[in-house]
Design an enzyme around this catalytic site. Structure first.
Site, short mmCIF file in Angstrom:
data_model
loop_
_atom_site.label_atom_id
_atom_site.label_comp_id
_atom_site.label_asym_id
_atom_site.label_seq_id
_atom_site.Cartn_x
_atom_site.Cartn_y
_atom_site.Cartn_z
N GLY A 77 36.76 15.27 73.19
CA GLY A 77 37.20 16.50 72.54
C GLY A 77 37.69 17.49 73.57
O GLY A 77 37.71 17.21 74.77
N SER A 115 27.44 22.46 72.44
CA SER A 115 27.57 23.39 73.58
C SER A 115 26.76 24.64 73.31
O SER A 115 26.54 25.03 72.16
CB SER A 115 29.03 23.77 73.76
OG SER A 115 29.15 24.89 74.60
N ASN A 116 26.38 25.30 74.41
CA ASN A 116 25.71 26.61 74.28
C ASN A 116 26.63 27.62 73.60
O ASN A 116 26.14 28.65 73.12
CB ASN A 116 25.26 27.09 75.66
CG ASN A 116 26.40 27.57 76.54
OD1 ASN A 116 26.73 28.75 76.54
ND2 ASN A 116 27.04 26.67 77.28
N TYR A 140 36.14 27.23 70.22
CA TYR A 140 35.45 26.03 70.72
C TYR A 140 33.99 26.01 70.24
O TYR A 140 33.48 24.97 69.79
CB TYR A 140 35.57 26.06 72.24
CG TYR A 140 34.64 25.16 73.01
CD1 TYR A 140 34.81 23.78 73.01
CD2 TYR A 140 33.60 25.71 73.78
CE1 TYR A 140 33.96 22.97 73.74
CE2 TYR A 140 32.77 24.91 74.53
CZ TYR A 140 32.94 23.54 74.50
OH TYR A 140 32.10 22.73 75.23
N LYS A 144 31.87 23.35 67.80
CA LYS A 144 30.60 22.70 68.14
C LYS A 144 29.57 22.93 67.03
O LYS A 144 28.78 22.03 66.70
CB LYS A 144 30.09 23.20 69.50
CG LYS A 144 30.97 22.77 70.66
CD LYS A 144 31.05 21.24 70.77
CE LYS A 144 31.86 20.75 71.95
NZ LYS A 144 31.93 19.29 72.01
N SER A 169 25.85 24.90 81.55
CA SER A 169 26.92 24.79 82.55
C SER A 169 26.67 23.53 83.39
O SER A 169 25.84 23.52 84.29
CB SER A 169 26.91 26.02 83.46
OG SER A 169 26.96 27.20 82.68
C1 15L Z 1 30.89 24.69 78.05
O1 15L Z 1 30.65 24.31 76.92
C2 15L Z 1 32.10 24.21 78.79
O2 15L Z 1 32.40 22.88 78.46
C3 15L Z 1 31.96 24.31 80.28
O3 15L Z 1 33.24 24.25 80.85
C4 15L Z 1 31.22 25.56 80.77
O4 15L Z 1 32.07 26.62 80.80
C5 15L Z 1 29.95 25.80 79.97
O5 15L Z 1 30.12 25.67 78.60
C6 15L Z 1 29.29 27.15 80.27
O6 15L Z 1 28.84 27.80 79.33
O7 15L Z 1 29.19 27.52 81.44
#
Ligand code: 15L
Length: 273
Positions: A77, A115-116, A140, A144, A169
């Site tokens: 993705g 992702s966070n 983004y 998620k 991260s």
């Molecule tokens: C993410 O989801 C990204 O894929 C990555 O590139 C970072 O930026 C990360 O989060 C983050 O929160 O640092």
């Protein structure tokens, strides 16, 4: 135990990406089969591997590559903020295709790289656990949160075992002040995915992908049973980071998601509870 799973044959989508490449190395010799798929070149198959180019936008191809697979690790993705034109097909349609193909192919488990940024708009003075509502900080992040929602649906409705990893991260080492809170090392990432693949029986679980940082904002206390025990701590790099002296802007500094929150921000900081 209801649906005990012994995961021996694993498929990774997005295997040529940053996390995929690290998992590929970390999982070498660990499973009976590691089937790797991506739209980008992945190099030749090593012992125990199969390499198949396939696009997550092609559902038929997804069903084909999932034949005989016990567990899908879905990484493919768009990996950061982008336009809706990019995010919607890859992260919404593509993710839907992966869950639907897993159901159709009889795969027992999907480990989804969330992702966070699905929870990025929580204030930094509010540490959170895995029970909080989503608060995406960008397109983004919304995609998620969608992946987590479809994971929940396929667990409840179709009996798949699903884990959603809210990855922080992912870096060789933390690079800025925020990453003292959000960093996950390579070895902790391999360990986390491994736990989610091999744990014998769970229905649906959300877990934070974060190392054992002193300044962590995210607690995995509710999913302790999974056996994820991160070893690395971003604090070991604090001196290097302070020396850089890079300051975040006020919006980035206020929230878990950092610059993902401040990008395009034209809201009212005072009104965000
Ligand atoms: C993410 O989801 C990204 O894929 C990555 O590139 C970072 O930026 C990360 O989060 C983050 O929160 O640092």
């Amino acid at each position: 135990m209801g649906n005990s799973l012994v995961a021996r044959k694993i498929l990774i989508t997005g295997a040529a990406g940053e996390i995929g490449s690290v998992l590929r190395k970390g999982f070498a010799g660990r499973f009976d089969l590691l089937r790797l798929t991506d739209i980008k070149p992945m190099g030749g198959a090593r012992p125990g591997e199969e390499v198949c180019e396939a696009n997550i936008l092609d559902q038929g191809a997804m069903i084909t590559v999932m034949k005989d697979i016990d567990c899908v690790v879905h990484l493919a993705g768009i990996p950061r903020e982008n336009s809706w034109e990019q995010i919607l097909p890859m992260n919404v349609i593509g993710c839907t295709n992966v869950f639907e193909a897993a159901r159709a192919a009889g795969v027992k488990r999907v480990v989804f790289a969330s992702s966070n940024h699905a929870i990025g708009f929580y204030h930094r003075d509010e540490p959170i656990d895995t029970n909080v509502m989503v608060r995406p900080d960008c397109r983004y992040g919304v995609s998620k949160a969608y992946g987590e929602a479809i994971g929940r649906l396929y667990a409840d409705k179709h009996g798949l075992s699903v884990s959603c990893l809210r990855i922080g991260s992912f870096r060789l080492k933390p690079e800025d002040e925020r990453q003292l809170m959000t960093w996950i090392s390579h070895q902790d990432t391999v360990h986390l995915f491994e736990r989610c693949i091999v744990y014998p029986d769970y229905h649906f679980v959300i877990v934070y992908g974060v190392s054992n940082n002193d300044q962590n904002l995210w607690s995995n206390s509710k999913v302790n049973w999974l056996g994820y025990r991160p070893k690395d701590n971003a604090e070991d790099y604090v001196a290097e980071i302070i020396e850089k002296g890079e300051a975040e802007d006020p919006v980035a500094k206020a929230f878990h998601g950092g610059s993902f929150c401040s990008a395009e921000f034209d809201g009212d900081l005072e009104r965000i509870e």
